[in-house]
Design an enzyme around this catalytic site. Structure first.
Site, short mmCIF file in Angstrom:
data_model
loop_
_atom_site.label_atom_id
_atom_site.label_comp_id
_atom_site.label_asym_id
_atom_site.label_seq_id
_atom_site.Cartn_x
_atom_site.Cartn_y
_atom_site.Cartn_z
N LYS A 66 0.86 -1.19 0.00
CA LYS A 66 0.00 0.00 0.00
C LYS A 66 0.89 1.23 0.00
CE LYS A 66 -4.51 0.89 0.46
NZ LYS A 66 -5.58 -0.08 0.20
N GLY A 83 -19.95 6.78 3.80
CA GLY A 83 -18.92 7.04 2.79
C GLY A 83 -19.55 7.02 1.42
N GLY A 115 -17.81 7.87 -1.54
CA GLY A 115 -16.76 7.98 -2.56
C GLY A 115 -16.98 6.92 -3.62
N ASN A 116 -15.93 6.54 -4.31
CA ASN A 116 -16.06 5.57 -5.39
C ASN A 116 -16.70 4.27 -4.91
OD1 ASN A 116 -15.55 4.41 -8.01
ND2 ASN A 116 -13.89 3.28 -7.05
N GLY A 142 -18.47 3.51 -1.84
CA GLY A 142 -19.80 3.61 -1.26
C GLY A 142 -20.88 3.97 -2.28
N1 GLU Z 1 -7.25 0.24 -3.07
C1 GLU Z 1 -8.03 -0.93 -3.29
C2 GLU Z 1 -8.03 -1.81 -2.06
O1 GLU Z 1 -7.87 -1.35 -0.95
C3 GLU Z 1 -7.64 -1.66 -4.57
C4 GLU Z 1 -6.22 -2.09 -4.65
C5 GLU Z 1 -5.79 -2.60 -6.02
O2 GLU Z 1 -6.59 -2.64 -6.95
O3 GLU Z 1 -4.61 -2.96 -6.13
O4 GLU Z 1 -8.27 -2.98 -2.12
#
Ligand code: GLU
Length: 451
Positions: free
Chosen positions: A111, A225, A227-228, A230
């Site tokens: 991350k 939430g 956003g994308n 929710g």
């Molecule tokens: N950010 C998203 C998650 O927390 C997607 C991560 C991704 O597609 O690599 O799962």
């Protein structure tokens, strides 16, 4: 979003390690493997000076945490948010490792994040910041090593800047385009990726309800939430026959007992509206009948979390449900579309509630990212229906596998069952790679049947 933080609230990373250690001990996992999973493999921390449009310079902090790559290349999003810290990114990276294992896709976990409020930056400033981050991450990311994606406050446009900057640094080599997922369609993105986290969560929920013999029509839902994740979830759940009675964003939310017409709310919000009474579009079954829009109540995020509904869907950020408010939760099921919305102590208090955990419920996003990556590697692009069909199979299968794990270990919560499934898969890969020495009871990692 209110964060409910207090000195007694565990950090996201403590929440992760507490659950990992608890499940590791109860399943008698290899202690060296639990130790290994309790820490990230690599942490990259960079200083990002950004020139503001007015000529001054601001300094931000960027992180990329590569938690584990036993099952495949590191994978996970990059978020832009003022609350980003190393502790948070470490937890989010670890949850990615478990998440990719639960849905059984060939990735590890990572991350990234920058501690910034993107609303305070112009598009140009944001672009400079995004490009500068990739300059720093360039040497440690790539289609076979670490594949970033969108997360909170990052989107296809940010992925386009990342991709362009990465290509400037590395040239347009084979498969370079597969270094990022969540890209715009015109830059190698996949159909269906944007809505995939919300859609995947809905598939998991539907499978859970079907397996437990419940009809979903008319079940009430509150979504924290917008956003994308929710917003897509709320729209798709509304279309599928659930009744979305409450939604909120960082500023607060709205409630209507008849349910909200989410498509109408999304349209009005895109035109610049705030989630308040003016944006309340109740769903009226009989035209011009039922409660009027004036019956709409404006609610806080705290009120949304404790609304009496069938299903509560936290789809914002970590630590929204803590020991302080867990006792007031009235929902019968929780679907965790956010990462880590429930702290470890709150999770203990909610043991009797079915909680479809984040590492399963929100895995639809990374699953569609996997499809985007495979399409990039083959240069062959799929119709949206193909992406959605595969996503449905994967999410429903993962939900059933977690339920089966729980059936054979009835003392486990759904979260513990999902952790156990993931740890078993990770353990197998780690033993086969001989990163730790197998114990006599471990059935893989030995040179059996050697001739
Ligand atoms: N950010 C998203 C998650 O927390 C997607 C991560 C991704 O597609 O690599 O799962």
């Amino acid at each position: 979003m209110s964060t409910n933080s207090s000195s007694t609230t565990l950090s996201p990373y403590q929440t992760f390690t507490s659950t990992l250690r608890e499940v590791g001990a109860s399943m008698n996992a290899h202690p060296d493997i639990i130790e290994l999973l309790s820490k990230p493999q690599r942490i990259i921390q960079v200083q990002l000076p950004v020139q503001r449009d007015n000529g001054s310079t601001d300094v931000y902090h960027g992180y990329r945490v590569q938690h584990n790559n036993a099952r495949g290349p590191y994978k996970g999003g990059i978020r832009f948010h003022p609350s980003v810290s190393l502790n948070e990114v470490k937890a989010l990276a670890a949850w990615m490792t478990l998440k990719t294992a639960v849905v059984n896709i060939p990735f590890g976990g990572a991350k990234g994040g920058i501690n910034i409020d993107p609303l305070k930056l112009s598009d140009q400033e944001l672009q400079r910041l995004s490009r500068s981050f990739i300059e720093h991450l360039g040497p440690i990311i790539g289609p076979a090593t670490d594949i970033p994606a969108p997360d909170i406050n990052t989107n296809a446009q940010v992925m386009a800047w990342f991709t362009d900057e990465y290509m400037k640094l590395n040239g347009h080599r084979e498969h370079t385009i597969a270094t990022f997922t969540g890209k715009p369609l015109s830059l190698g993105g996949s159909q269906g990726r944007e809505a995939a986290t919300g859609r995947g969560g809905l598939f998991a929920l539907q499978e859970y309800l079907e397996q437990s013999g419940q009809n979903h029509q008319g079940l009430t839902i509150a979504v924290q939430g917008f956003g994308n994740v929710g917003a897509h979830f709320a729209r798709l759940a509304d279309q599928a026959g659930f009744k979305i009675v409450a939604i909120s964003d960082a500023a607060g939310g709205i409630y209507h007992q008849s349910g909200l017409d989410i498509t109408a709310v999304i349209k009005a919000r895109a035109a610049g509206g705030q989630l308040n009474k003016n944006l309340c579009y109740p769903k009226l079954t009989v035209k011009n009948a039922g409660p009027a829009a004036t019956d709409c109540q404006q609610i806080t995020n705290q009120e949304l979390l404790t609304t009496a509904v069938d299903i509560l869907v936290p789809a914002a950020i970590e630590n929204q449900i803590t020991a302080q408010n867990a006792g007031q939760i009235k929902a019968k099921i929780i679907l965790e579309l956010a990462n880590g919305p429930i702290s470890y102590p709150a999770d203990q208090l909610l043991k009797n509630l079915p909680i479809i955990p984040d590492i399963l419920a929100n895995a639809g996003g990374v699953t569609a990212s996997y499809y985007e990556w495979t399409q990039n590697l083959q240069n062959l692009y799929w119709e949206e229906s193909e992406v959605n069909t595969r996503l449905e199979l994967t999410m429903r299968r993962a939900m059933r596998e977690v339920l089966n794990e729980q059936t054979s270990h009835p003392d486990l919560s759904l979260r513990q069952a999902a952790y156990q499934l993931a740890i078993n898969r990770l353990q197998e890969a780690i033993l086969l790679r001989s990163w730790v020495r197998p114990r006599s009871q471990d059935t893989v990692g030995h040179l059996n049947n050697r001739r």
